[in-house]
Scaffold this motif. Structure first.
Motif, PDB file in Angstrom:
ATOM      1  N   UNK A 153      13.898  -3.632  17.298  1.00  0.00           N
ATOM      2  CA  UNK A 153      14.504  -2.757  18.303  1.00  0.00           C
ATOM      3  C   UNK A 153      16.014  -2.947  18.434  1.00  0.00           C
ATOM      4  N   UNK A 154      16.509  -4.120  18.062  1.00  0.00           N
ATOM      5  CA  UNK A 154      17.949  -4.403  18.118  1.00  0.00           C
ATOM      6  C   UNK A 154      18.621  -4.128  16.764  1.00  0.00           C
ATOM      7  N   UNK A 155      17.906  -3.461  15.864  1.00  0.00           N
ATOM      8  CA  UNK A 155      18.408  -3.114  14.530  1.00  0.00           C
ATOM      9  C   UNK A 155      18.724  -4.331  13.667  1.00  0.00           C
ATOM     10  N   UNK A 156      18.030  -5.426  13.960  1.00  0.00           N
ATOM     11  CA  UNK A 156      18.126  -6.615  13.120  1.00  0.00           C
ATOM     12  C   UNK A 156      16.994  -6.548  12.098  1.00  0.00           C
ATOM     13  N   UNK A 157      17.234  -7.015  10.878  1.00  0.00           N
ATOM     14  CA  UNK A 157      16.166  -6.963   9.874  1.00  0.00           C
ATOM     15  C   UNK A 157      14.986  -7.845  10.271  1.00  0.00           C
ATOM     16  N   UNK A 158      13.793  -7.311  10.109  1.00  0.00           N
ATOM     17  CA  UNK A 158      12.572  -8.087  10.307  1.00  0.00           C
ATOM     18  C   UNK A 158      12.344  -8.929   9.054  1.00  0.00           C
ATOM     19  N   UNK A 159      11.342  -9.802   9.096  1.00  0.00           N
ATOM     20  CA  UNK A 159      11.022 -10.577   7.892  1.00  0.00           C
ATOM     21  C   UNK A 159      10.685  -9.649   6.736  1.00  0.00           C
ATOM     22  N   UNK A 181      13.623   1.710  -0.235  1.00  0.00           N
ATOM     23  CA  UNK A 181      14.604   2.073   0.793  1.00  0.00           C
ATOM     24  C   UNK A 181      13.969   2.931   1.883  1.00  0.00           C
ATOM     25  N   UNK A 182      13.130   3.869   1.494  1.00  0.00           N
ATOM     26  CA  UNK A 182      12.422   4.690   2.480  1.00  0.00           C
ATOM     27  C   UNK A 182      11.544   3.817   3.375  1.00  0.00           C
ATOM     28  N   UNK A 183      10.838   2.863   2.770  1.00  0.00           N
ATOM     29  CA  UNK A 183       9.960   1.990   3.555  1.00  0.00           C
ATOM     30  C   UNK A 183      10.786   1.064   4.447  1.00  0.00           C
ATOM     31  N   UNK A 184      11.910   0.594   3.956  1.00  0.00           N
ATOM     32  CA  UNK A 184      12.808  -0.243   4.758  1.00  0.00           C
ATOM     33  C   UNK A 184      13.225   0.494   6.023  1.00  0.00           C
ATOM     34  N   UNK A 185      13.562   1.761   5.893  1.00  0.00           N
ATOM     35  CA  UNK A 185      13.978   2.545   7.059  1.00  0.00           C
ATOM     36  C   UNK A 185      12.861   2.660   8.092  1.00  0.00           C
ATOM     37  N   UNK A 186      11.622   2.634   7.642  1.00  0.00           N
ATOM     38  CA  UNK A 186      10.472   2.780   8.550  1.00  0.00           C
ATOM     39  C   UNK A 186      10.075   1.474   9.234  1.00  0.00           C
ATOM     40  N   UNK A 191       0.816  -1.217   0.000  1.00  0.00           N
ATOM     41  CA  UNK A 191       0.000   0.000   0.000  1.00  0.00           C
ATOM     42  C   UNK A 191       0.853   1.272   0.000  1.00  0.00           C
ATOM     43  N   UNK A 192       2.132   1.153   0.322  1.00  0.00           N
ATOM     44  CA  UNK A 192       3.009   2.323   0.386  1.00  0.00           C
ATOM     45  C   UNK A 192       3.535   2.762  -0.983  1.00  0.00           C
ATOM     46  N   UNK A 193       3.338   1.944  -2.025  1.00  0.00           N
ATOM     47  CA  UNK A 193       3.835   2.315  -3.356  1.00  0.00           C
ATOM     48  C   UNK A 193       3.035   3.492  -3.910  1.00  0.00           C
ATOM     49  N   UNK A 194       3.719   4.484  -4.483  1.00  0.00           N
ATOM     50  CA  UNK A 194       2.989   5.562  -5.164  1.00  0.00           C
ATOM     51  C   UNK A 194       2.204   4.990  -6.346  1.00  0.00           C
ATOM     52  N   UNK A 195       1.169   5.706  -6.743  1.00  0.00           N
ATOM     53  CA  UNK A 195       0.267   5.214  -7.798  1.00  0.00           C
ATOM     54  C   UNK A 195       0.998   4.773  -9.059  1.00  0.00           C
ATOM     55  N   UNK A 196       1.992   5.557  -9.511  1.00  0.00           N
ATOM     56  CA  UNK A 196       2.661   5.210 -10.774  1.00  0.00           C
ATOM     57  C   UNK A 196       3.429   3.892 -10.673  1.00  0.00           C
ATOM     58  N   UNK A 197       4.004   3.600  -9.496  1.00  0.00           N
ATOM     59  CA  UNK A 197       4.723   2.338  -9.326  1.00  0.00           C
ATOM     60  C   UNK A 197       3.746   1.179  -9.100  1.00  0.00           C
ATOM     61  N   UNK A 240      14.991  -5.659   1.475  1.00  0.00           N
ATOM     62  CA  UNK A 240      16.402  -5.660   1.074  1.00  0.00           C
ATOM     63  C   UNK A 240      16.595  -6.440  -0.225  1.00  0.00           C
ATOM     64  N   UNK A 241      15.932  -7.582  -0.340  1.00  0.00           N
ATOM     65  CA  UNK A 241      16.038  -8.384  -1.573  1.00  0.00           C
ATOM     66  C   UNK A 241      15.470  -7.620  -2.766  1.00  0.00           C
TER      67      UNK A 241
END
Length: 92
Positions: free
Chosen positions: A71-77, A61-66, A23-29, A83-84
């Protein structure tokens, strides 16, 4: 005639499903994802210009940062999927 470089990004079924539901993708994407051709194993292939590919990378990348790290700065699922995807949309 444009000198714009084009490439095809091939996504796994999991990556394709994630983007179809993002849902975070802009309309054009989101439109590009919606119109993409389904491939083998429920994946998809998306033909992109380098400019559009970079736009996907910026948004992902913006969504990844969010949402991509706990909390331990480990990647979530979700972070691992993002990232992939960021790697998949990289063009040389």
């Amino acid at each position: 005639m444009s000198d714009e470089k084009h490439s095809v990004v091939r996504l796994s079924g999991r990556e394709a499903m994630y983007l179809r539901n993002a849902a975070f993708l802009p309309d054009e994407l989101a439109r590009i994802v919606r119109d993409a051709k389904d491939g083998e194993g429920s994946g998809m292939s998306i033909p992109l210009s380098s400019e559009t590919s970079e736009r996907f990378r910026e948004v992902l990348t913006d969504h990844l940062a969010k949402v991509g790290f706990d909390d331990a700065y480990e990647p979530t699922n979700e972070g691992k999927v993002l990232e992939a995807l960021i790697d998949r949309f990289y063009m040389k």
